[in-house]
Design an enzyme around this catalytic site. Sequence first.
Site, PDB file in Angstrom:
ATOM      1  N   SER A  46      38.398  36.987  41.011  1.00  0.00           N
ATOM      2  CA  SER A  46      39.217  37.913  41.783  1.00  0.00           C
ATOM      3  C   SER A  46      40.417  38.196  41.335  1.00  0.00           C
ATOM      4  O   SER A  46      41.189  39.262  41.672  1.00  0.00           O
ATOM      5  CB  SER A  46      39.191  37.311  43.306  1.00  0.00           C
ATOM      6  N   LYS A  87      45.603  34.534  45.450  1.00  0.00           N
ATOM      7  CA  LYS A  87      45.646  36.235  45.611  1.00  0.00           C
ATOM      8  C   LYS A  87      46.927  36.453  45.276  1.00  0.00           C
ATOM      9  O   LYS A  87      48.147  35.865  45.239  1.00  0.00           O
ATOM     10  CB  LYS A  87      45.314  36.576  46.850  1.00  0.00           C
TER      11      LYS A  87
END
Length: 183
Positions: A46, A87
């Site tokens: 990700s 993230k």
Amino acid sequence: MEFYVNEDTAWLRRSVRWAVHIVVVIACAWFLVYGFCTQVPVTGNSMQPVLDADDVVLVNRLAYDLGKPERFDIVVFEREDQKKNVKRIIGLPGETVQIKGGFIFIDGELLNAESDLERVSLAGRADTPIQLEEGEYFLLGDNRDSSEDSRFSNIGNVKREQIQGKVWFRMFPLLKMDFISSR
């Protein structure tokens, strides 16, 4: 004054000095390890191209004790299921985040630093405006099509208490060892 001059107590002074040095070294080492050397493995793809699956990064846990998380910081946060994720911060407290036509809008304005990242093909819950409350952040992975992030209800808005620190260094693999910058 006789205590410091007496040869019978010289061993005691040396022992106390030695013990104090050991305690100071242990305290400094603990502070450095706790504050700057928490290791977190990156799971999944990700965060590509910045971070790959199975990279191991170091987290600065003190960064947000002394300051606030900023837009585009790469952070480690703990999900509700106790898993740690890496993230990028996109939305800050008090802002409204929406994804329209593959682009991210903050308070109705196009997020201009998105040019080097791919477009967002799935808006998820951000297809309608999401108002961030005080102490809430909107996080996205850099690899938008392969990221489970704030767009999805199982992650949602991330609270400040969930953010454990700022990623600052890639430790493994050794050939890719490098400092990680926010932008």
